[in-house]
Design an enzyme around this catalytic site. Structure first.
Site, PDB file in Angstrom:
ATOM      1  N   HIS A  88      34.099  43.162  34.507  1.00  0.00           N
ATOM      2  CA  HIS A  88      33.198  43.268  35.663  1.00  0.00           C
ATOM      3  C   HIS A  88      31.878  43.933  35.273  1.00  0.00           C
ATOM      4  O   HIS A  88      30.803  43.437  35.625  1.00  0.00           O
ATOM      5  CB  HIS A  88      33.833  44.113  36.781  1.00  0.00           C
ATOM      6  N   LYS A 137      45.085  41.466  50.514  1.00  0.00           N
ATOM      7  CA  LYS A 137      45.453  41.461  49.094  1.00  0.00           C
ATOM      8  C   LYS A 137      46.274  42.693  48.708  1.00  0.00           C
ATOM      9  O   LYS A 137      46.714  42.802  47.566  1.00  0.00           O
ATOM     10  CB  LYS A 137      44.204  41.397  48.213  1.00  0.00           C
ATOM     11  N   ARG A 184      35.838  33.328  33.673  1.00  0.00           N
ATOM     12  CA  ARG A 184      36.432  33.764  32.417  1.00  0.00           C
ATOM     13  C   ARG A 184      36.921  32.585  31.600  1.00  0.00           C
ATOM     14  O   ARG A 184      36.863  32.588  30.382  1.00  0.00           O
ATOM     15  CB  ARG A 184      37.612  34.702  32.672  1.00  0.00           C
ATOM     16  N   SER A 222      41.743  42.347  36.624  1.00  0.00           N
ATOM     17  CA  SER A 222      42.271  43.543  37.282  1.00  0.00           C
ATOM     18  C   SER A 222      43.784  43.465  37.422  1.00  0.00           C
ATOM     19  O   SER A 222      44.485  44.468  37.246  1.00  0.00           O
ATOM     20  CB  SER A 222      41.630  43.715  38.658  1.00  0.00           C
TER      21      SER A 222
END
Length: 163
Positions: free
Chosen positions: A21, A45, A94, A132
């Site tokens: 990030h 979430k 990514r 994460s």
């Protein structure tokens, strides 16, 4: 608020913020006059860290970037982007596997706010595999996450999950 093409919003949950990030934020900060790291509340979430904790961790990690602001939000992203006067959303890719989901999001966002563009950035290859979710899983299992996150984030993970 007037629309400013020099403001970009980088949204996400950032639970927690990783070197991937921070790499993307620093890349965006070289392109835009101002970058707002917009941390979504995202209670659906079930984040490990509360919104205020995620904001503080991100502020600590990004403190050396003078044109970066960290703020939380709990409304529709496009409403938030408009409220900030931004015209660009920054998203990270990514791997090819990220593209389909990100393309769908960008298309929906364009439908909701045609004046806002989505810009995709890729992280440095050293960070392209970091997420994460993986960092939290490694930390939960007692692994070393020091090469993936900053010191304060590592300490927060240890405090939250135990050593």
């Amino acid at each position: 608020m007037a629309i400013a093409p020099h403001i970009a919003v980088y949204p996400g949950t950032f639970d927690p913020i990783t070197h991937g990030h921070t790499d993307l934020v620093s890349r965006a900060a070289r392109v835009f006059e101002r970058v707002v790291v917009a941390i979504a509340d995202s209670p659906q979430k079930a984040p490990l860290f509360g919104l205020e904790e995620r904001i503080e961790l991100a502020r600590g990690e990004l403190a050396t970037l003078p044109n970066v602001e960290v703020a939380g939000f709990d409304n529709l992203l496009m409403d938030y982007v408009r409220s900030r006067g931004a015209r660009v959303i920054v998203r990270g890719l990514r791997a090819v596997s990220d593209f389909e989901y990100e393309f769908q999001l960008a298309s929906m966002n364009r439908h909701l706010a045609a004046e806002v563009e989505t810009l995709f950035l890729t992280p440095d290859e050293d960070y392209s595999f970091i997420s994460s979710s993986l960092v939290k899983e490694i930390a939960r299992l007692g692994g070393d996450v020091s090469e993936f996150v900053g010191d304060a984030v590592e300490a927060a993970l240890k405090q939250r999950l135990g050593d």
